[in-house]
Design a protein around this motif. Structure first.
Motif, PDB file in Angstrom:
ATOM      1  N   SER A 681      20.947 102.519  40.815  1.00 43.63           N
ATOM      2  CA  SER A 681      20.604 103.007  39.472  1.00 43.63           C
ATOM      3  C   SER A 681      19.612 104.157  39.577  1.00 43.63           C
ATOM      4  CB  SER A 681      20.004 101.879  38.635  1.00 43.63           C
ATOM      5  OG  SER A 681      18.843 101.375  39.243  1.00 43.63           O
ATOM      6  N   SER A 682      20.005 105.290  39.039  1.00 42.96           N
ATOM      7  CA  SER A 682      19.168 106.482  39.091  1.00 42.96           C
ATOM      8  C   SER A 682      19.615 107.421  37.994  1.00 42.96           C
ATOM      9  CB  SER A 682      19.283 107.173  40.452  1.00 42.96           C
ATOM     10  OG  SER A 682      18.650 108.438  40.412  1.00 42.96           O
ATOM     11  N   PRO A 683      18.673 108.118  37.349  1.00 42.59           N
ATOM     12  CA  PRO A 683      19.077 109.100  36.330  1.00 42.59           C
ATOM     13  C   PRO A 683      19.683 110.350  36.933  1.00 42.59           C
ATOM     14  CG  PRO A 683      16.693 109.144  36.637  1.00 42.59           C
ATOM     15  CD  PRO A 683      17.211 108.007  37.467  1.00 42.59           C
ATOM     16  N   TYR A 684      19.691 110.465  38.273  1.00 38.39           N
ATOM     17  CA  TYR A 684      20.213 111.657  38.935  1.00 38.39           C
ATOM     18  C   TYR A 684      21.493 111.319  39.689  1.00 38.39           C
ATOM     19  CZ  TYR A 684      15.656 113.724  38.002  1.00 38.39           C
ATOM     20  OH  TYR A 684      14.534 114.203  37.389  1.00 38.39           O
ATOM     21  N   GLU A 685      22.437 112.237  39.623  1.00 39.43           N
ATOM     22  CA  GLU A 685      23.677 112.115  40.385  1.00 39.43           C
ATOM     23  C   GLU A 685      23.724 113.250  41.405  1.00 39.43           C
ATOM     24  OE1 GLU A 685      28.536 112.215  39.759  1.00 39.43           O
ATOM     25  OE2 GLU A 685      27.189 112.227  38.032  1.00 39.43           O
ATOM     26  N   VAL A 686      23.850 112.890  42.671  1.00 39.27           N
ATOM     27  CA  VAL A 686      23.812 113.864  43.759  1.00 39.27           C
ATOM     28  C   VAL A 686      25.185 113.926  44.408  1.00 39.27           C
ATOM     29  CG1 VAL A 686      22.709 114.527  45.922  1.00 39.27           C
ATOM     30  CG2 VAL A 686      21.381 113.344  44.162  1.00 39.27           C
ATOM     31  N   THR A 687      25.725 115.129  44.514  1.00 45.56           N
ATOM     32  CA  THR A 687      26.971 115.366  45.230  1.00 45.56           C
ATOM     33  C   THR A 687      26.742 116.467  46.257  1.00 45.56           C
ATOM     34  OG1 THR A 687      27.716 116.958  43.561  1.00 45.56           O
ATOM     35  CG2 THR A 687      28.405 114.672  43.287  1.00 45.56           C
ATOM     36  N   THR A 688      27.496 116.419  47.342  1.00 45.38           N
ATOM     37  CA  THR A 688      27.356 117.396  48.423  1.00 45.38           C
ATOM     38  C   THR A 688      28.714 117.991  48.759  1.00 45.38           C
ATOM     39  OG1 THR A 688      27.599 115.675  50.114  1.00 45.38           O
ATOM     40  CG2 THR A 688      25.354 116.233  49.412  1.00 45.38           C
ATOM     41  N   VAL A 689      28.700 119.277  49.097  1.00 45.49           N
ATOM     42  CA  VAL A 689      29.909 119.984  49.541  1.00 45.49           C
ATOM     43  C   VAL A 689      29.555 120.704  50.829  1.00 45.49           C
ATOM     44  CG1 VAL A 689      31.631 121.726  48.994  1.00 45.49           C
ATOM     45  CG2 VAL A 689      30.720 120.272  47.168  1.00 45.49           C
ATOM     46  N   THR A 690      30.284 120.398  51.908  1.00 45.78           N
ATOM     47  CA  THR A 690      30.013 121.005  53.207  1.00 45.78           C
ATOM     48  C   THR A 690      30.930 122.191  53.427  1.00 45.78           C
ATOM     49  OG1 THR A 690      29.383 118.841  54.096  1.00 45.78           O
ATOM     50  CG2 THR A 690      29.873 120.575  55.676  1.00 45.78           C
ATOM     51  N   ALA A 691      30.347 123.345  53.762  1.00 46.34           N
ATOM     52  CA  ALA A 691      31.102 124.558  54.072  1.00 46.34           C
ATOM     53  C   ALA A 691      30.479 125.202  55.301  1.00 46.34           C
ATOM     54  CB  ALA A 691      31.100 125.529  52.893  1.00 46.34           C
ATOM     55  N   GLY A 692      31.151 125.056  56.433  1.00 45.82           N
ATOM     56  CA  GLY A 692      30.593 125.596  57.667  1.00 45.82           C
ATOM     57  C   GLY A 692      29.336 124.835  58.049  1.00 45.82           C
ATOM     58  N   ASN A 693      28.278 125.574  58.377  1.00 48.10           N
ATOM     59  CA  ASN A 693      27.014 124.935  58.751  1.00 48.10           C
ATOM     60  C   ASN A 693      26.053 124.863  57.583  1.00 48.10           C
ATOM     61  OD1 ASN A 693      26.546 127.636  58.502  1.00 48.10           O
ATOM     62  ND2 ASN A 693      25.335 127.835  60.366  1.00 48.10           N
ATOM     63  N   GLN A 694      26.572 124.914  56.357  1.00 46.91           N
ATOM     64  CA  GLN A 694      25.750 124.787  55.160  1.00 46.91           C
ATOM     65  C   GLN A 694      26.280 123.662  54.292  1.00 46.91           C
ATOM     66  OE1 GLN A 694      25.580 128.685  53.245  1.00 46.91           O
ATOM     67  NE2 GLN A 694      23.516 128.977  54.027  1.00 46.91           N
ATOM     68  N   VAL A 695      25.336 122.966  53.660  1.00 45.82           N
ATOM     69  CA  VAL A 695      25.677 121.912  52.710  1.00 45.82           C
ATOM     70  C   VAL A 695      25.124 122.317  51.357  1.00 45.82           C
ATOM     71  CG1 VAL A 695      25.382 119.489  52.097  1.00 45.82           C
ATOM     72  CG2 VAL A 695      25.676 120.139  54.486  1.00 45.82           C
ATOM     73  N   LYS A 696      25.995 122.374  50.366  1.00 48.78           N
ATOM     74  CA  LYS A 696      25.579 122.717  49.008  1.00 48.78           C
ATOM     75  C   LYS A 696      25.272 121.437  48.246  1.00 48.78           C
ATOM     76  CE  LYS A 696      26.882 125.221  44.820  1.00 48.78           C
ATOM     77  NZ  LYS A 696      27.936 126.024  44.143  1.00 48.78           N
TER      78      LYS A 696
END
Length: 1005
Positions: A681-696
């Motif tokens: 339970s958290s008011p924040y939703e975190v998603t990640t997208v990996t592209a090469g050596n960077q994570v957005k």
């Protein structure tokens, strides 16, 4: 070399330009001679240059060469690049003399090895430093395309296996096609190696302490082998197993135990015999391990929750028991519990704010909720149309289910001045909710009072609920408080109502001015089976009087400090009149939609002795039902959370056989655990997208006041930490980029940096960066992608055996343009400045013209002689014009004087004096008569700049005034010498005198 115009139609401007120049030549009399011609010529050139510039005059060169950029894929999947270098070198050997080549390498991003050059010895070495763990063909194609102009025969030769994992080469190919650049492809042969890879690792998203679980690993192999699979938790080995793998997919599961609470990283590694690639031998995941789950039990009566706490604690579930008055008023405090249980709690004891927070906790944060029945629960507890009812899988209405006695209800509501504001609004809301709960055949009346009673709704059946509700909404607050007249009026009207059950609800927050005579009213109520309940709002109410009235009239007394409980109290009173909400006869519940709970009742279902009737909602799952049929056990998903309704009790009054059942503890524990949150339970939703050596990172929140600044703190397995400031793209939406140099499971926490310091904004979470797709076992679709790229751009599929094919065929001609706009503009500006100088500066332009003419004839004249001749010729011309004007005859052209005379005239002119009179001439001022001057010849006017300022008198007129002109010079031999064509007949006065005067006038100008 040629020339052409971009806008040839603008050459039509030459027509008005020619007209303008002709007009300027004909009308400009300020300049003369060479100076005039020079100015006109300069202006003509300026106009021509400007017209040519506007028309887009530029040169072009026709070229017949090829431009080729070799793009080499140097990612790790390509192996050694020496073969690529050799092939490029052999291909360059076949290029034409004018053909140009360039070399570009690409890995994660592109790099220029060599720019376009026609030098045959430029070479094809590949030395750029690249990130080889990824294949970014799109980046390489974009860089190669930037080296080409897209004109003529321009193409890119791509040497790759086509296994791209960053970007899209098809998207880059569309852009190159639009520019006319073809892409030839040279597919690299697939490397055949013996490889075993861990492609996926799965761990449950959430675990509880001491809970057992399975770690699942997916292993792909290209050959049959055996080895060891090891599982690590936070770099600590927790499992090891000997496994055998076959070509293709292989799945394995190793059992683990969640020992310590918190976020934990998990890693699976393989050690296989004959494996030739170690870069893909590990996979990662993470999970959150919580401590023992906590359940908040809210009990209506003290000491009635022993059965519940004992059952849950036997299942390792922690509990906390509180009365309803201690429910938190802060949403964050509800997040500390995994589920909330209401054990026979009346809605009149739960504030409206707490009801809203519990409903929000279930809907938004996934907190579980369960309501256990009893005489003060469900409809009997006044939960009709409350936020709690919204969260439950059952509703409180029983319309059409069974015969309910007809009801007569009169609401006596205080509307005095002390009730203004929220109190009167809640009182009206309570009355309206009660009206909605009643049936059309019931009778209701509403009387409001201050100093006197006012019948807002006279007693009537509920055939038109909307009209009655509208009348209740119009109640204002004003005046004092007088209770007796209002209760007496309500009793008089109630005696006229012929309902099976009759009830009065009195609500006030003040003291009555008249407190006698109530005994007669309550006696009349008891005698006629009329009951009355009273509600005291706040400490200023007459609590003693209201409590005495409720007890005397066989009703219930409510003391309310929180006005938000008023609607629940009125609803509860209306429901309790029916008494049919409570079904108190023994029965055995029947299974209806057990689902995964069917295993809990495999050995039978114990009997019950009563329950509170309710109606299941359309999307609810009814597990157990009564013979009515009414729901006994129902569940459903509400928003992000889950809720359960148990309509019987849990203290043993109706459920004696259940609490003594040997499976009761396990059954109740499973029911409560089903309501636990399915995510953190958290008011924040975190998603990640990996592209090469960077994570957005993408963070979103639905909170009402999102922070202005948010930071993400990322920790790796080696205790390293980096802080990333997230950019707020919109209210409640943040993004940021994290540079990751190696795969692994990373822990992430959010910090609110809006204030002076940072504070935690949400519970910690994590994300996984797997090993690069570059090291995955190839699917073999790369060559097909290269072929589609070549077809898209009009390129060819080349062969490793024929490098010269790149330059085969005749080159397409292309035109190379040369822009002349800037040189034309610069030349026009310089000529414009020269034109201004010619027109404005007082320079010896005639001498300059003569010098230029001499230079052009390649016969330069001495400077002194040229100056003398120019001066003499100028004097002679002025003399001729003066003679013509004053003499009236046709002036003869001046004769060239002897050199001595020229020098004498030049010296006299330079000295500024008059020439000496000739021998035999009369002295100045003599009265010797002169021949009468001849009238000027018609049409022989001099030029404007040489015209005298004032007309000179005739010779005779000058003689009459006593001034005689000087005598003419004597000819050799004593005679008078006259210029040819002059004499007495030509006009009076000396010709030399007139010539000198004209010179003086010209000098003054």
């Amino acid at each position: 070399m040629g020339v052409q115009f971009s806008h040839p139609w603008l050459l039509l401007l030459l027509i008005p330009a020619g007209i303008f120049l002709y007009y300027a030549y004909r009308s400009d009399f300020r300049l003369s001679g060479f100076r005039r011609k020079l100015a006109l010529g300069l202006r003509t050139l300026v106009i021509l240059l400007l017209v040519f510039m506007l028309s887009g005059l530029h040169g072009f060169t026709v070229l017949r060469d090829k431009q080729v950029v070799f793009l080499a894929d140097r990612s790790d999947s390509m192996g050694d690049s020496s073969r690529i270098t050799s092939w490029i070198s052999e291909s360059m050997a076949a290029k034409g003399e004018d053909d140009t080549t360039a070399v570009v390498s690409t890995g994660l991003e592109g790099a220029v090895e060599r720019r376009l050059s026609a030098d045959e010895s430029a070479g094809a070495s590949l030395n750029a430093l690249l990130e080889g763990r990824f294949t970014g063909l799109e980046s390489g194609l974009q860089l190669a395309g930037s080296l080409l102009d897209g004109n003529g025969d321009s193409r890119i030769v791509l040497i790759s296996d086509g296994e791209e994992n960053v970007g899209s080469m098809t998207a880059a190919g569309r852009l190159l096609k639009d520019r006319g650049i073809a892409v030839d492809v040279l597919p690299a042969p697939k490397q055949e190696i013996r490889d075993v890879a861990v492609e996926e690792l799965k761990v449950p998203e959430k675990l509880y302490q001491a809970e057992s679980f399975y770690v699942e690993a997916l292993i792909r192999s290209t050959f049959k082998t055996a080895g060891e699979l090891r599982i690590y938790e936070d770099n600590r080995e927790i499992g090891r197993e000997r496994v055998e793998v076959s070509p293709g997919e292989n799945r394995f599961a190793i059992k683990g135990l969640a020992k310590n609470p918190g976020l934990h990283r998990y890693r699976a590694e393989i050690f296989m015999d004959g494996d030739e690639s170690a870069a893909n031998n590990a996979a990662y995941d993470f999970t959150r391990v919580d401590g023992p789950p906590r359940v908040l039990i809210v009990e209506g009566a003290p000491g009635t929750s022993g059965n519940i706490t004992a059952a849950l604690e036997s299942g390792m579930i922690g509990t906390e028991v509180i009365p309803p008055e201690l429910l938190p008023l802060d949403a964050a405090k509800y997040a500390a519990y995994d589920s909330i249980i209401f054990n026979n709690v009346s809605g009149s004891r739960v504030g409206g704010k707490q009801m809203e927070l519990i409903e929000q906790a279930v809907r938004s944060f996934g907190i579980g909720f369960m309501m256990a029945g009893g005489e003060d629960s469900f409809g009997m507890g006044g939960y009709f149309k409350t936020p709690i009812e919204k969260a439950l899988p059952v509703s409180m209405e029983l319309e059409g289910k069974r015969e309910i006695p007809s009801l007569g209800l009169i609401l006596v509501i205080d509307r005095s001045g002390s009730m203004s504001g929220e109190k009167i609004e809640l009182a009206k809301e309570s009355a309206m909710r009660t009206v909605e709960l009643l049936r059309p055949k019931d009778t209701v009346g509403v009387v409001a009072f201050d100093d006197a009673p006012w019948w807002v709704v006279p007693p009537q059946t509920l055939e038109n609920k909307e009209e009655i509700i509208s009348s209740i909404q119009s109640i204002p607050s004003n005046g004092g408080t007088s209770i007796y007249p209002a209760v007496s009026s309500a009793l008089d009207e109630m005696l006229k109502i012929k309902s099976q059950r009759r009830h009065i609800i009195l609500m006030t927050d003040g003291q009555s001015a008249f407190n006698s005579g109530y005994q007669d009213l309550t006696d009349t109520m008891v005698k006629n089976k009329i009951t009355m309940s009273s509600v005291a709002v706040g400490m200023d109410a007459d609590v003693n009087l209201l409590q005495t009235l409720a007890e005397a009239a066989k009703g219930r007394f409510y003391f309310v400090e929180d006005e938000t409980t008023l609607p629940a109290i009125f609803s509860r009173e209306a429901v309790m009149l029916a008494k049919s909400y409570i079904v108190d006869k023994p029965f055995v519940p029947a299974l209806q939609q057990a689902g995964d709970w069917g295993s809990l009742f495999q050995e039978g279902v114990p009997g019950l002795y009563g329950y509170v009737a309710a109606t299941p909602k359309s999307t609810a799952q009814t597990v157990l039902v009564s013979p009515e049929p009414d729901p006994v056990l129902a569940r459903w998903q509400y928003g992000s959370g889950r809720s359960v309704a148990w309509t019987s009790d849990l203290n043993g009054k109706w459920s004696k056989e259940w609490v003594s059942w040997n499976a009761f503890a396990d059954t109740l524990t499973e029911i409560v655990k089903w309501t636990f949150p399915q995510f953190t339970s958290s008011p924040y939703e975190v998603t990640t997208v990996t592209a090469g050596n960077q994570v957005k990172l993408q963070v979103t929140t639905d909170g009402e006041n999102p922070p202005e600044k948010l930071n993400a703190v990322i920790g790796d397995e080696e205790a390293g930490e980096q802080k990333v400031e997230l950019v707020q793209e919109a209210p409640g939406r943040y993004t940021g980029l994290v540079d990751v140099t190696k795969p692994g499971a990373f822990l992430l926490s959010l910090e609110d940096a809006s204030g002076d310091g940072s504070k935690a904004a949400a519970p910690g979470t994590g994300f996984v960066v797997p090993y690069s797709p570059e090291y995955r076992i190839s699917s073999g679709e790369g060559e097909e992608g290269l072929t589609r790229l070549a077809e898209l751009t009009g390129g060819r599929v080349l062969s490793w055996d024929n490098p010269a094919e790149v330059f085969a065929g005749k080159a397409t001609s292309r035109t190379q343009l040369h822009d002349w706009s800037y040189p034309l503009l610069v030349a026009a500006l310089l000529l414009w400045v020269a034109d201004i100088a010619v027109r404005r500066l007082a320079l010896p332009w005639a001498a300059i013209g003569a010098r230029l003419a001499a230079l052009l004839r390649r016969r330069p004249a001495p400077a002194g002689e040229a100056g003398q001749r120019t001066g003499l010729e100028r004097l002679a011309a002025r003399k001729a014009r003066a003679a013509t004007f004053y003499g009236g005859g046709q002036a003869s052209p001046p004769t060239k004087a002897p050199p001595a005379q020229q020098r004498s005239g030049a010296g006299a002119s330079a000295g500024g004096g008059n020439p000496a009179p000739a021998p035999g001439a009369a002295p100045a001022g003599g009265r010797k008569a002169q021949p009468e001057a001849r009238a000027p010849q018609r049409g022989a006017a001099p030029l404007r700049e040489e015209r005298p300022a004032k007309a000179k008198p005739a010779a005779g007129e000058g003689a009459r005034r006593g001034s005689a002109p000087p005598p003419p010079p004597k000819a050799p031999g004593g005679g008078e010498r006259r210029p040819e064509g002059t004499g007495p007949a030509a006009g009076g006065g000396s010709s030399m005198d007139r010539l000198l005067q004209a010179k003086k006038r010209g000098t003054r100008r």
